[in-house]
Design an enzyme around this catalytic site. Structure first.
Site, short mmCIF file in Angstrom:
data_model
loop_
_atom_site.label_atom_id
_atom_site.label_comp_id
_atom_site.label_asym_id
_atom_site.label_seq_id
_atom_site.Cartn_x
_atom_site.Cartn_y
_atom_site.Cartn_z
CE1 TYR A 189 -5.71 -5.57 6.13
CE2 TYR A 189 -6.82 -5.12 4.06
CZ TYR A 189 -6.67 -4.90 5.42
OH TYR A 189 -7.47 -3.99 6.04
CD GLU A 190 -0.35 -7.60 8.28
OE1 GLU A 190 -0.44 -6.59 7.57
OE2 GLU A 190 0.72 -8.16 8.52
CE LYS A 205 9.52 -19.31 11.62
NZ LYS A 205 10.01 -19.40 10.26
NE ARG A 217 -13.46 -21.50 9.73
CZ ARG A 217 -13.28 -22.52 8.91
NH1 ARG A 217 -13.69 -23.73 9.27
NH2 ARG A 217 -12.73 -22.37 7.74
CD GLN A 237 -27.93 -12.49 6.99
OE1 GLN A 237 -29.09 -12.25 6.71
NE2 GLN A 237 -27.26 -13.50 6.46
N GLY A 287 0.83 -1.21 0.00
CA GLY A 287 0.00 0.00 0.00
C GLY A 287 0.86 1.26 0.00
#
Ligand SMILES: CCCCCCCC/C=C\CCCCCCCC(=O)SCCNC(=O)CCNC(=O)[C@H](O)C(C)(C)COP(=O)(O)OP(=O)(O)OC[C@H]1O[C@@H](n2cnc3c(N)ncnc32)[C@H](O)[C@@H]1OP(=O)(O)O
Ligand SMILES: Cc1cc2nc3c(=O)[nH]c(=O)nc-3n(C[C@H](O)[C@H](O)[C@H](O)COP(=O)(O)OP(=O)(O)OC[C@H]3O[C@@H](n4cnc5c(N)ncnc54)[C@H](O)[C@@H]3O)c2cc1C
Length: 664
Positions: free
Chosen positions: A447-448, A294, A548, A418, A201
């Site tokens: 993204y990300e 990391k 999830r 919705q 961006g």
């Protein structure tokens, strides 16, 4: 073409027929609320200071003419959109004293929403990723120079990581940074077409610097992806020799942002331009690895946390619009009558409409509130890493931020859609704000960190915990302690009025635990006959489901815990019902998982469904006041349908007047 009466004349004649003052239906809704709005707003925003700051920032923006929009942004072409956003950005950063710029979770995003609107713009990456990258990855002794330059906008940066050929899989990025010990420089190069940077961006036109992720080569060896500070444009803003840069064209949304492409041709930068806080290349080319492999991905973790809060607020705003509109919609177009002869009803009275609106409203509260404590978690982790090189919490924070990012951005995007549908035709107009909200929110699913890829990261964490639990020697992160609890055979859920928070949490934890271990068992069985990665791929749909469910359980627990902290009894009662609606709606949507093996009986499942219907009816009288509890101003909302005064129709006519097609 000449006309006797222009559309504008016709409009003004019509507008005069419309009364001033708030829409009476919406006023009546507000008067019927069961709680004190101010108390509820203080609970939602944690304290009255935060609420007051929202008002002060709003007044500041409203009183500054440079933030005005002479033409409604919806009627601008892309060039004009970029010009507008850039002009606003400059006004915004010229007046940063108005806010606490270190408050990335509340004041900064609010200020941006009020000044620019829902857009990623030419400075989003500068503030959202470039500055954090400098903060997180620059050595303490060197940070002042680049940070001050970036903070004062002497340099404008972006975050250039994704390439044409690779985005999720960072280990396969192709841009190279090869150390040349003779000149003490890195040579940044794009070796193939697919190595071209694509998407960053603000890169297309605005940025003159970038934090570039490239594969480090030193002393002939590859050391994996590392970050480098790279100047792209000269003082006249022309690309420097060896740099080719441009805009990638229009996208589904965020078109005021000049996302760009970037190609390097053996472009040289000084050795010190590598971000060397954690890993280093000495002058002679010796490589010093970071304390945790990391750490180089730290800026992404921070932005994922920012996004969770930012996106949830979008869902909150969408719910405000749809609920207010549903309260005023009934007078111009008859949608039907519930009892024949008794006249038309507000569409908010339809149970199906409540089912569309209220679970989304419920969904918008827990994650926004929890993010306040996630903010302190991330600060805590950053401090630990900085002070003691203590990496213990890093995997937990990575799993949590990845999981919340994936679940929340998905739910927000689905929820906005919705809510748009619930507003019928007007929801399809850009005047409603839904199309822009959806385009903004759905970008966050990609993204990300693409959402499925993020869920699979959570699953790695869960499988590691499951392995430890099975080995009998678990070292459990706080968010995973429940995985080691004993199995539960039957569900405890009952009527929504009688079942306790503990019952709900018990059932969520039990179902998630079952999912995690069933997936773990399947994975380990497959690993006996397959290579590890093949087995992982074969199990990946179940792995995502377990991830999830783990995140949803986390959200349910935190919502219920947060409600318990509400000091005002009337607000607590309504919020508690909303939290139970949230949990019951998740159970209803995930019925398969809950009923598997007879854990939840059919009778209990019916109670869950019935509970939802009853809770919808119970919350209905408070729904407009609950929407108001978000304390969102019209300027922040930017929606004709969601106006606080409910005067939707004249505002729609006024908005349409600005269409260039009506100018001649
Ligand atoms: C006044 C104004 C103020 C404004 C305020 C506004 C707020 C507005 C908000 C926002 C604005 C900004 C808008 C942003 C715009 C978008 C920017 C972009 O999109 S930039 C590109 C992002 N790109 C990705 O995210 C790539 C995704 N890919 C990855 O992250 C990695 O490749 C990943 C995690 C998928 C895989 O990592 P591996 O390549 O190293 O591979 P593996 O083998 O899976 O990992 C090895 C081990 O490392 C751990 N790991 C990976 N990442 C970690 C991390 N970050 N931390 C800790 N551990 C990590 C793993 O869990 C694994 O651990 P075990 O081996 O299982 O124990
Ligand atoms: C609006 C917007 C702004 C952006 N801004 C920036 C920016 O400023 N800087 C920057 O560097 N990048 C930016 N990006 C790029 C963004 O970060 C990437 O698009 C994102 O990380 C996903 O990578 P990808 O496009 O390569 O998707 P891919 O990785 O190619 O994903 C495609 C599909 O493959 C699947 N997939 C990929 N890997 C796996 C796996 N291991 N297992 C299972 N399935 C997998 C995904 O789930 C998905 O379904 C931006 C993107 C958008 C849309």
């Amino acid at each position: 073409m000449e006309r006797d009466s222009s559309p504008s004349d016709q409009f003004h004649r019509y507008k005069n027929l419309i009364q001033n003052g708030d829409n009476p239906d919406i006023t009546k809704e507000r008067q019927g609320a069961s709680f004190n709005l101010y108390n509820m707003q203080c609970f939602v925003y944690e304290n009255d200071h935060k609420l007051q700051r929202r008002q002060e920032i709003l007044e500041f923006v409203e009183s500054h003419r440079e933030f005005d929009d002479p033409v409604h942004p919806h009627f601008l072409n892309r060039d004009e959109q970029i010009d507008r956003a850039t002009r606003k950005c400059l006004a915004m950063v010229d007046n940063l004293d108005a806010i606490d710029v270190t408050d990335y979770f509340d004041e900064a995003p609010l200020y941006q929403l009020l000044t620019i609107g829902r857009e990623l713009h030419c400075l989003s990456l500068h503030y959202g990723m470039f500055l954090p990258t400098i903060q997180v990855h620059t050595e303490k002794s060197l940070i002042l120079g680049p940070f001050q330059m970036a903070a004062s906008k002497a340099i404008l940066g972006t975050f250039a990581q994704t390439e044409l050929g690779h985005g999720s899989n960072l280990s396969k990025l192709e841009t190279t940074a090869t150390y040349d010990a003779t000149t003490k420089e890195f040579v940044i190069h794009t070796p193939t077409m697919s190595a071209g940077k694509w998407w960053p961006g603000g890169l297309g036109k605005s940025a003159n610097y970038a934090a570039v992720m490239a594969q480090l080569y030193t002393s002939g060896e590859s050391k994996g992806p590392h970050l480098f500070m790279v100047q792209l444009r000269d003082n006249a803003h022309a690309p420097l020799p060896g740099v080719t840069v441009g805009d990638i064209g229009p996208k589904l949304g965020n078109n005021a942002n000049d996302n760009g492409f970037l190609i390097f041709d053996h472009y040289r930068i000084p050795r010190r331009n590598m971000f060397m806080k954690y890993s280093k290349v000495e002058a002679d080319g010796t490589y010093i690895p970071p304390p945790h492999a990391k750490l180089g991905f730290g800026a992404m973790v921070l932005v994922r946390l920012l996004m969770i809060r930012d996106q949830t607020c979008q869902l909150g705003a969408a719910a405000v619009i749809a609920i207010r509109y549903s309260a005023v919609r009934h007078s111009a177009v008859r949608q039907g009558e519930i009892n024949e002869g008794e006249g038309e009803v507000q569409i908010l009275d339809y149970r199906t409409q409540q089912y569309r609106l209220l679970p989304q409203l419920a969904r918008s509260f827990p994650s926004s509130q929890r993010m306040r404590s996630r903010n302190s978690t991330s600060k805590y982790v950053t401090k630990q890493i900085n002070n003691n090189a203590n990496m213990e919490l890093l995997p937990e924070l990575h799993a949590l931020s990845s999981g919340l990012k994936a679940v929340i951005t998905w739910e927000v995007a689905q929820g906005i859609e919705q809510l748009r549908l619930s507003c019928g035709g007007h929801g399809y107009s850009r005047a409603s704000a839904f199309p822009d909200m959806y385009a903004y929110a759905v970008g966050g699913c990609t993204y990300e960190g693409e959402n499925i890829v993020m869920l699979l990261q959570v699953a790695r964490f869960l499988m590691m915990i499951a392995k430890e639990v099975r080995s009998g020697n678990p070292k459990l992160a706080e968010i995973a302690e429940y995985i080691a609890k004993p199995d539960a055979v039957t569900a405890r859920i009952s009527s929504w009025k009688t079942c306790s928070d503990e019952d709900i949490i018990h059932d969520f934890e039990a179902v998630t635990r079952k999912l995690i271990f069933a997936t773990f068992d399947r994975l380990t069985t497959l690993e006996r006959t397959m290579k590890k990665k093949e087995a992982w791929n074969a199990c990946s749909i179940d792995l995502c489901k377990a991830a999830r469910m783990h995140v949803k359980t986390y959200l349910v627990k935190n919502f219920l815990a947060r409600v318990r902290t509400c000091e005002d009894p009337a607000s607590r009662t309504v919020m508690h019902t909303l939290a139970k609606l949230y949990a019951f709606d998740l159970i209803s949507g995930g019925g398969g998982h809950f009923m598997k093996g007879g854990f939840l009986s059919e009778k209990q499942f019916n109670e869950v469904q019935l509970g939802i219907y009853e809770m919808l009816a119970a919350i209905r009288p408070d729904s407009v006041a609950l929407a108001d509890s978000w304390a969102i101003s019209d300027l922040e909302l930017r929606s004709v349908l969601g106006r606080r005064d409910g005067n939707v129709y004249p505002a729609l006519l006024e908005w349409a007047q600005q269409s260039p097609l009506n100018q001649n």
